[in-house]
Design a protein around this motif. Sequence first.
Motif, PDB file in Angstrom:
ATOM      1  N   TYR A   1      53.787  42.283  32.842  1.00 49.62           N
ATOM      2  CA  TYR A   1      52.633  41.576  32.283  1.00 49.62           C
ATOM      3  C   TYR A   1      51.461  41.576  33.276  1.00 49.62           C
ATOM      4  CZ  TYR A   1      49.768  37.634  30.713  1.00 49.62           C
ATOM      5  OH  TYR A   1      48.718  36.844  30.330  1.00 49.62           O
ATOM      6  N   ARG A   2      51.768  41.314  34.542  1.00 49.19           N
ATOM      7  CA  ARG A   2      50.709  41.281  35.550  1.00 49.19           C
ATOM      8  C   ARG A   2      50.154  42.672  35.829  1.00 49.19           C
ATOM      9  NH1 ARG A   2      53.857  37.791  39.978  1.00 49.19           N
ATOM     10  NH2 ARG A   2      52.057  38.300  41.301  1.00 49.19           N
ATOM     11  N   LEU A   3      51.022  43.679  35.829  1.00 46.14           N
ATOM     12  CA  LEU A   3      50.549  45.058  35.993  1.00 46.14           C
ATOM     13  C   LEU A   3      49.645  45.467  34.838  1.00 46.14           C
ATOM     14  CD1 LEU A   3      53.824  46.794  37.257  1.00 46.14           C
ATOM     15  CD2 LEU A   3      51.667  46.667  38.517  1.00 46.14           C
ATOM     16  N   ASN A   4      50.038  45.071  33.647  1.00 47.18           N
ATOM     17  CA  ASN A   4      49.246  45.397  32.463  1.00 47.18           C
ATOM     18  C   ASN A   4      47.840  44.812  32.581  1.00 47.18           C
ATOM     19  OD1 ASN A   4      48.847  46.541  29.959  1.00 47.18           O
ATOM     20  ND2 ASN A   4      49.602  44.790  28.831  1.00 47.18           N
ATOM     21  N   ASN A   5      47.744  43.585  33.073  1.00 43.04           N
ATOM     22  CA  ASN A   5      46.435  42.950  33.257  1.00 43.04           C
ATOM     23  C   ASN A   5      45.593  43.688  34.290  1.00 43.04           C
ATOM     24  OD1 ASN A   5      46.879  40.952  31.361  1.00 43.04           O
ATOM     25  ND2 ASN A   5      47.620  39.456  32.840  1.00 43.04           N
ATOM     26  N   LEU A   6      46.225  44.088  35.390  1.00 40.71           N
ATOM     27  CA  LEU A   6      45.490  44.772  36.448  1.00 40.71           C
ATOM     28  C   LEU A   6      44.980  46.141  35.990  1.00 40.71           C
ATOM     29  CD1 LEU A   6      47.758  43.859  39.487  1.00 40.71           C
ATOM     30  CD2 LEU A   6      45.398  43.120  39.129  1.00 40.71           C
ATOM     31  N   PHE A   7      45.815  46.873  35.274  1.00 40.40           N
ATOM     32  CA  PHE A   7      45.373  48.183  34.787  1.00 40.40           C
ATOM     33  C   PHE A   7      44.324  48.045  33.689  1.00 40.40           C
ATOM     34  CE2 PHE A   7      49.456  49.751  36.623  1.00 40.40           C
ATOM     35  CZ  PHE A   7      48.900  50.706  37.458  1.00 40.40           C
ATOM     36  N   HIS A   8      44.418  46.966  32.937  1.00 46.03           N
ATOM     37  CA  HIS A   8      43.390  46.705  31.926  1.00 46.03           C
ATOM     38  C   HIS A   8      42.053  46.416  32.611  1.00 46.03           C
ATOM     39  CE1 HIS A   8      41.592  45.517  28.144  1.00 46.03           C
ATOM     40  NE2 HIS A   8      41.247  44.354  28.667  1.00 46.03           N
ATOM     41  N   GLN A   9      42.096  45.717  33.732  1.00 47.14           N
ATOM     42  CA  GLN A   9      40.871  45.466  34.500  1.00 47.14           C
ATOM     43  C   GLN A   9      40.274  46.776  35.009  1.00 47.14           C
ATOM     44  OE1 GLN A   9      41.761  42.633  37.594  1.00 47.14           O
ATOM     45  NE2 GLN A   9      42.471  41.074  36.140  1.00 47.14           N
ATOM     46  N   LYS A  10      41.160  47.695  35.424  1.00 49.42           N
ATOM     47  CA  LYS A  10      40.672  49.005  35.862  1.00 49.42           C
ATOM     48  C   LYS A  10      39.991  49.746  34.714  1.00 49.42           C
ATOM     49  CE  LYS A  10      43.701  50.200  39.708  1.00 49.42           C
ATOM     50  NZ  LYS A  10      42.584  50.635  40.586  1.00 49.42           N
ATOM     51  N   GLU A  11      40.600  49.651  33.549  1.00 47.45           N
ATOM     52  CA  GLU A  11      40.018  50.317  32.388  1.00 47.45           C
ATOM     53  C   GLU A  11      38.635  49.750  32.063  1.00 47.45           C
ATOM     54  OE1 GLU A  11      41.450  51.625  27.889  1.00 47.45           O
ATOM     55  OE2 GLU A  11      42.628  50.213  29.078  1.00 47.45           O
ATOM     56  N   MET A  12      38.512  48.445  32.169  1.00 46.95           N
ATOM     57  CA  MET A  12      37.223  47.803  31.919  1.00 46.95           C
ATOM     58  C   MET A  12      36.208  48.146  33.005  1.00 46.95           C
ATOM     59  SD  MET A  12      37.610  46.182  29.084  1.00 46.95           S
ATOM     60  CE  MET A  12      36.191  45.086  29.081  1.00 46.95           C
ATOM     61  N   SER A  13      36.685  48.319  34.234  1.00 44.20           N
ATOM     62  CA  SER A  13      35.777  48.590  35.350  1.00 44.20           C
ATOM     63  C   SER A  13      35.110  49.955  35.232  1.00 44.20           C
ATOM     64  CB  SER A  13      36.529  48.498  36.675  1.00 44.20           C
ATOM     65  OG  SER A  13      37.436  49.574  36.811  1.00 44.20           O
ATOM     66  N   LEU A  14      35.748  50.871  34.511  1.00 44.95           N
ATOM     67  CA  LEU A  14      35.143  52.188  34.329  1.00 44.95           C
ATOM     68  C   LEU A  14      33.834  52.097  33.550  1.00 44.95           C
ATOM     69  CD1 LEU A  14      38.259  54.399  33.502  1.00 44.95           C
ATOM     70  CD2 LEU A  14      37.033  54.211  35.670  1.00 44.95           C
TER      71      LEU A  14
ATOM     72  N   ARG B   1      32.501  47.661  41.999  1.00 48.28           N
ATOM     73  CA  ARG B   1      32.457  48.111  43.377  1.00 48.28           C
ATOM     74  C   ARG B   1      33.828  48.584  43.849  1.00 48.28           C
ATOM     75  NH1 ARG B   1      30.300  42.941  46.226  1.00 48.28           N
ATOM     76  NH2 ARG B   1      31.064  44.121  48.039  1.00 48.28           N
ATOM     77  N   LYS B   2      33.796  49.419  44.894  1.00 46.45           N
ATOM     78  CA  LYS B   2      35.015  50.021  45.421  1.00 46.45           C
ATOM     79  C   LYS B   2      35.963  48.979  45.992  1.00 46.45           C
ATOM     80  CE  LYS B   2      36.601  53.502  48.726  1.00 46.45           C
ATOM     81  NZ  LYS B   2      36.198  54.499  49.746  1.00 46.45           N
ATOM     82  N   ASP B   3      35.418  47.940  46.681  1.00 47.59           N
ATOM     83  CA  ASP B   3      36.292  46.968  47.351  1.00 47.59           C
ATOM     84  C   ASP B   3      37.125  46.178  46.354  1.00 47.59           C
ATOM     85  OD1 ASP B   3      34.147  45.698  46.287  1.00 47.59           O
ATOM     86  OD2 ASP B   3      33.689  44.458  48.038  1.00 47.59           O
ATOM     87  N   SER B   4      36.568  45.895  45.165  1.00 44.95           N
ATOM     88  CA  SER B   4      37.337  45.181  44.148  1.00 44.95           C
ATOM     89  C   SER B   4      38.484  46.042  43.621  1.00 44.95           C
ATOM     90  CB  SER B   4      36.428  44.759  42.994  1.00 44.95           C
ATOM     91  OG  SER B   4      35.887  45.898  42.342  1.00 44.95           O
ATOM     92  N   GLN B   5      38.246  47.349  43.546  1.00 51.19           N
ATOM     93  CA  GLN B   5      39.301  48.258  43.108  1.00 51.19           C
ATOM     94  C   GLN B   5      40.415  48.360  44.148  1.00 51.19           C
ATOM     95  OE1 GLN B   5      39.686  49.875  40.139  1.00 51.19           O
ATOM     96  NE2 GLN B   5      38.011  48.529  39.527  1.00 51.19           N
ATOM     97  N   LEU B   6      40.048  48.341  45.429  1.00 49.61           N
ATOM     98  CA  LEU B   6      41.051  48.397  46.486  1.00 49.61           C
ATOM     99  C   LEU B   6      41.933  47.146  46.467  1.00 49.61           C
ATOM    100  CD1 LEU B   6      38.954  49.840  49.460  1.00 49.61           C
ATOM    101  CD2 LEU B   6      40.648  51.029  48.057  1.00 49.61           C
ATOM    102  N   THR B   7      41.330  45.999  46.185  1.00 48.64           N
ATOM    103  CA  THR B   7      42.102  44.757  46.077  1.00 48.64           C
ATOM    104  C   THR B   7      43.093  44.839  44.928  1.00 48.64           C
ATOM    105  OG1 THR B   7      40.250  43.475  46.939  1.00 48.64           O
ATOM    106  CG2 THR B   7      41.959  42.267  45.744  1.00 48.64           C
ATOM    107  N   ALA B   8      42.637  45.390  43.788  1.00 42.33           N
ATOM    108  CA  ALA B   8      43.515  45.570  42.634  1.00 42.33           C
ATOM    109  C   ALA B   8      44.659  46.522  42.968  1.00 42.33           C
ATOM    110  CB  ALA B   8      42.723  46.097  41.437  1.00 42.33           C
ATOM    111  N   ASN B   9      44.351  47.581  43.728  1.00 44.30           N
ATOM    112  CA  ASN B   9      45.392  48.542  44.114  1.00 44.30           C
ATOM    113  C   ASN B   9      46.435  47.905  45.021  1.00 44.30           C
ATOM    114  OD1 ASN B   9      44.237  50.579  42.636  1.00 44.30           O
ATOM    115  ND2 ASN B   9      43.163  51.505  44.367  1.00 44.30           N
ATOM    116  N   ASP B  10      46.000  47.013  45.911  1.00 42.34           N
ATOM    117  CA  ASP B  10      46.956  46.312  46.784  1.00 42.34           C
ATOM    118  C   ASP B  10      47.910  45.451  45.948  1.00 42.34           C
ATOM    119  OD1 ASP B  10      45.843  47.428  49.023  1.00 42.34           O
ATOM    120  OD2 ASP B  10      44.507  45.729  49.429  1.00 42.34           O
ATOM    121  N   ASN B  11      47.364  44.756  44.965  1.00 40.71           N
ATOM    122  CA  ASN B  11      48.194  43.909  44.091  1.00 40.71           C
ATOM    123  C   ASN B  11      49.153  44.749  43.261  1.00 40.71           C
ATOM    124  OD1 ASN B  11      46.920  41.566  44.988  1.00 40.71           O
ATOM    125  ND2 ASN B  11      45.338  41.680  43.413  1.00 40.71           N
ATOM    126  N   ILE B  12      48.645  45.889  42.777  1.00 44.13           N
ATOM    127  CA  ILE B  12      49.499  46.786  41.980  1.00 44.13           C
ATOM    128  C   ILE B  12      50.631  47.337  42.835  1.00 44.13           C
ATOM    129  CG2 ILE B  12      49.568  49.023  40.816  1.00 44.13           C
ATOM    130  CD1 ILE B  12      46.747  48.417  39.763  1.00 44.13           C
TER     131      ILE B  12
END
Length: 211
Positions: free
Chosen positions: A57-70, A75-86
């Motif tokens: 469920y949490r992974l799904n939310n994070l990848f959905h955020q990535k999809e929205m970010s496109l 910014r790059k730093d927010s994506q790096l934070t998401a990658n650390d959580n993933i």
Amino acid sequence: MPKKLTLKQRIHAGFILAIAFLLVLASNRLNRRNFSTVEHTVNSVFEDRVVAQDYIYRLNNLFHQKEMSLEVSERKDSQLTANDNIGLLLENFAATKLTQDESVHFMLLKENYSELQKLEKVFFVNQELKAAEPIKEMEVLLKKINDNLNRLSEVQLSESLQLTLLSQKSLKMNQLLSMLEVVFLIIIGILFLLIIFHKEKPNTALVKENV
């Protein structure tokens, strides 16, 4: 009631008591095994299924955020934070007990995510170019990742159902064994009483001699 049991009655009584002891012992061992099965399945449902479902469920939310970010070019730093959580969630998920089918979907998820990370590096380096090709490739990978997560979620539901059915089967077996144990103990008790109160018939040969 006779004051003293005959040798034959003692043998029969000992045989009945031995059967009763073995019955109780066997029933106890089977009950312990069934309870152990129930305990294992309950723990597995929580540790390997409920917790794993939370990771998905949490992974799904994070990848959905990535999809929205496109679409908004975060910014790059927010994506790096998401990658650390993933990455942390993927490690935690790998620590759960994986079935063969689950392992296949999990490997595909990690492969797709690895490809996504490579594209993200290219995209952020050349972000000013607004390259459409990397964005399309990332959208395709995100859809594949979403499918991987859906398949993993289906496995959790299927495995949880199987473990629940196994627990119910073990509990029903315990109930059946308890009923059979009571029935056999009653029968053994009746036989034991019949042996104690049974009067031996006098030997006809000795009766004739006395006459």
